[in-house]
Motif scaffolding. Structure first.
Motif, mmCIF file in Angstrom:
data_model
loop_
_atom_site.group_PDB
_atom_site.id
_atom_site.type_symbol
_atom_site.label_atom_id
_atom_site.label_comp_id
_atom_site.label_asym_id
_atom_site.label_seq_id
_atom_site.Cartn_x
_atom_site.Cartn_y
_atom_site.Cartn_z
ATOM 1 N N UNK A 209 -33.614 27.178 6.637
ATOM 2 C CA UNK A 209 -32.522 26.832 7.553
ATOM 3 C C UNK A 209 -32.915 27.299 8.958
ATOM 4 N N UNK A 210 -32.535 26.510 9.949
ATOM 5 C CA UNK A 210 -32.905 26.810 11.336
ATOM 6 C C UNK A 210 -31.763 26.399 12.245
ATOM 7 N N UNK A 211 -31.393 27.252 13.170
ATOM 8 C CA UNK A 211 -30.285 26.984 14.074
ATOM 9 C C UNK A 211 -30.803 26.597 15.445
ATOM 10 N N UNK A 212 -30.166 25.585 16.043
ATOM 11 C CA UNK A 212 -30.527 25.163 17.398
ATOM 12 C C UNK A 212 -29.279 24.666 18.095
ATOM 13 N N UNK A 213 -29.317 24.726 19.413
ATOM 14 C CA UNK A 213 -28.196 24.248 20.221
ATOM 15 C C UNK A 213 -28.113 22.733 20.116
ATOM 16 N N UNK A 214 -26.968 22.229 19.752
ATOM 17 C CA UNK A 214 -26.750 20.790 19.578
ATOM 18 C C UNK A 214 -26.863 20.095 20.929
ATOM 19 N N UNK A 215 -27.703 19.068 20.980
ATOM 20 C CA UNK A 215 -27.834 18.262 22.187
ATOM 21 C C UNK A 215 -28.882 18.740 23.164
ATOM 22 N N UNK A 216 -29.472 19.914 22.930
ATOM 23 C CA UNK A 216 -30.527 20.381 23.830
ATOM 24 C C UNK A 216 -31.834 19.694 23.449
ATOM 25 N N UNK A 217 -32.695 19.440 24.417
ATOM 26 C CA UNK A 217 -33.949 18.766 24.128
ATOM 27 C C UNK A 217 -35.129 19.696 24.396
ATOM 28 N N UNK A 218 -36.287 19.275 23.925
ATOM 29 C CA UNK A 218 -37.517 20.023 24.189
ATOM 30 C C UNK A 218 -37.864 19.876 25.671
ATOM 31 N N UNK A 219 -38.512 20.863 26.201
ATOM 32 C CA UNK A 219 -38.947 20.780 27.619
ATOM 33 C C UNK A 219 -40.459 20.719 27.668
#
Length: 174
Positions: free
Chosen positions: A164-174
């Motif tokens: 399982x991995x958590x990430x901010x919804x809607x953020x993209x890679x830079x």
């Protein structure tokens, strides 16, 4: 896709009308401004609350994170990161390995097209972990099932390890 079609038709209409537009006193600058205004459309953005409710209705786990600096509330979503590792059966001949690789890439492309995977790619070294796929699905069971449907995994050339991995919804890679 709909926006692309609309943009194409708009540009074609403007280009086909360009001659008559100039005759009517419409300059290239006015045409450029019109094209830019029609192309730059702000999509309807859902609120965090609406997005959170939609995700929960589909079975996704989320939580709110408040950025201490900006005081913004960021919606965090659980994804599943699948590590593709070297499997026990790597004795396929070159032709079979090439066929498996094409089927593997087709599988990953299908996962992306269906919205089940957000990003996939190989690692740049010759280590045991060969690549990663981030699955955008509500459960570990579903991510595991999709990852194990990969032809390379079925053939034993790769094995899967999922976390399982958590990430901010809607953020993209830079």
């Amino acid at each position: 896709m709909k926006n692309i079609v609309v943009i194409c038709f708009t540009i074609l209409a403007i280009v086909s009308c360009k001659k008559s537009s100039k005759e009517n006193g419409i300059t290239d600058e006015v045409l450029k401004d019109t094209i830019v205004e029609q192309i730059v459309q702000v999509p309807n953005k859902k609120t965090n609350k609406e997005l959170k409710e939609e995700l929960h209705a589909k079975g996704f786990e989320t939580f709110d994170y408040v950025d201490e600096k900006t005081k913004d509330t960021i919606l965090m979503q659980q994804y599943f990161m699948a590590f593709l590792k070297s499997g026990p059966i790597r004795s396929q001949n070159e032709e079979d390995a090439e066929i498996l690789q094409k089927e593997h890439l087709a599988h990953l492309g299908k996962m992306y097209e269906l919205g089940y995977a957000d990003i996939s790619g190989p690692f740049g070294d010759k280590g045991n972990i060969r690549g990663v796929t981030i699955y955008n699905v509500p459960t570990l069971k579903m991510a595991d099932s999709l990852a194990n449907a990969d032809p390379m995994v079925k053939a034993g050339r790769l094995v899967v390890e999922i976390h399982p991995w958590w990430a901010a919804k809607g953020f993209s890679l830079r």
